[in-house]
Write a protein that holds these residues in place. Structure first.
Motif, short mmCIF file in Angstrom:
data_model
loop_
_atom_site.label_atom_id
_atom_site.label_comp_id
_atom_site.label_asym_id
_atom_site.label_seq_id
_atom_site.Cartn_x
_atom_site.Cartn_y
_atom_site.Cartn_z
N ASN A 1 0.86 -1.17 0.00
CA ASN A 1 0.00 0.00 0.00
C ASN A 1 0.89 1.23 0.00
O ASN A 1 1.21 1.80 1.04
CB ASN A 1 -0.90 -0.02 1.24
CG ASN A 1 -1.77 1.22 1.34
OD1 ASN A 1 -1.96 1.92 0.36
ND2 ASN A 1 -2.28 1.48 2.53
N CYS B 1 0.45 4.60 2.02
CA CYS B 1 0.72 4.69 3.45
C CYS B 1 2.08 4.11 3.80
O CYS B 1 2.63 4.39 4.86
CB CYS B 1 -0.39 3.97 4.21
SG CYS B 1 -0.24 3.99 5.99
N ASP C 1 2.60 0.71 3.74
CA ASP C 1 2.37 -0.61 4.34
C ASP C 1 2.82 -1.71 3.39
O ASP C 1 2.63 -1.62 2.18
CB ASP C 1 0.88 -0.83 4.64
CG ASP C 1 0.27 0.30 5.42
OD1 ASP C 1 0.91 0.76 6.37
OD2 ASP C 1 -0.85 0.71 5.06
N CYS D 1 1.56 0.69 9.13
CA CYS D 1 0.93 1.48 10.18
C CYS D 1 0.17 0.56 11.14
O CYS D 1 0.06 -0.65 10.93
CB CYS D 1 -0.04 2.48 9.54
SG CYS D 1 -1.43 1.72 8.72
N SER E 1 -2.83 -1.43 9.47
CA SER E 1 -2.48 -2.55 8.60
C SER E 1 -1.90 -3.71 9.40
O SER E 1 -2.21 -4.88 9.14
CB SER E 1 -1.51 -2.10 7.49
OG SER E 1 -0.23 -1.84 8.02
N ARG F 1 -7.88 5.05 5.05
CA ARG F 1 -7.32 3.91 5.77
C ARG F 1 -7.88 2.57 5.30
O ARG F 1 -7.49 1.52 5.81
CB ARG F 1 -7.55 4.03 7.28
CG ARG F 1 -7.21 5.37 7.86
CD ARG F 1 -5.87 5.92 7.37
NE ARG F 1 -4.71 5.14 7.77
CZ ARG F 1 -4.05 5.33 8.90
NH1 ARG F 1 -4.44 6.25 9.74
NH2 ARG F 1 -2.98 4.60 9.18
N CYS G 1 -5.26 0.25 4.11
CA CYS G 1 -4.47 -0.25 5.24
C CYS G 1 -5.17 -1.48 5.85
O CYS G 1 -4.54 -2.50 6.11
CB CYS G 1 -4.32 0.82 6.32
SG CYS G 1 -3.60 2.37 5.76
ZN ZN Z 1 -1.44 2.08 6.54
#
Ligand code: ZN
Length: 149
Positions: free
Chosen positions: A36, A39, A41, A64, A67, A125, A128
């Motif tokens: 991802n 972000c 991830d 994060c 995730s 999000r 995530c």
């Molecule tokens: Zn994330």
């Protein structure tokens, strides 16, 4: 709703600090990675699929809190389920965080995963939260291919 929000924060933090089933899986016969980039991830899911049953699930990677917690809870939820049950959970989880609000799965369908309903309020999000589930979905597809050979 505020109870769920509190549970959401507590649960996410708990799984983020102490991710379950984290690390390589020696017996794995299917793996898939999800990224991802929005972000940062990165999650790899390892499965040990025995016939029709997902006997073990591990994950590795970094990302994060959402995730990581989602991956951790995914492994707990999917372990010991059949492929069909795992795919159904993937579908329900996706509907929970990203589906139309009139089509929300009930808490009885999701168990602990219901805490992720809070993600609906933060569209950024969603990726995530669903990253590990998409990796699971890919890994299940790979496992299916392997078993039919
Ligand atoms: Zn994330």
């Amino acid at each position: 709703m505020s109870d769920l929000r509190e549970l959401y924060q507590t649960t996410i933090l708990d799984h983020y600090k102490k991710p379950r089933n984290f690390g390589p899986l020696a017996a794995a016969n299917a793996d898939a990675t999800g990224d991802n980039p929005l972000c940062g991830d990165h999650v790899t899911v390892h499965l040990f699929v025995d016939g029709d049953v997902v006997r073990d699930v591990h994950f590795e990677g970094s990302g994060c809190a959402i995730s990581t917690a989602s991956a951790s809870m995914m492994t707990e939820t999917v372990k010991g389920r059949t492929r069909a049950e795992a795919e159904r959970l993937f579908d329900r989880f996706h509907r929970l965080v990203a589906g139309p609000s009139e089509d929300l799965p009930g808490p009885e369908e999701l168990g602990k995963l219901a805490v992720f309903s809070g993600v609906r309020e933060h569209p950024a999000r969603i990726k995530c939260a669903t990253l590990a589930w998409h990796a699971l979905h890919s890994a299940l597809g790979e496992a299916r291919t392997v078993s039919t050979e």
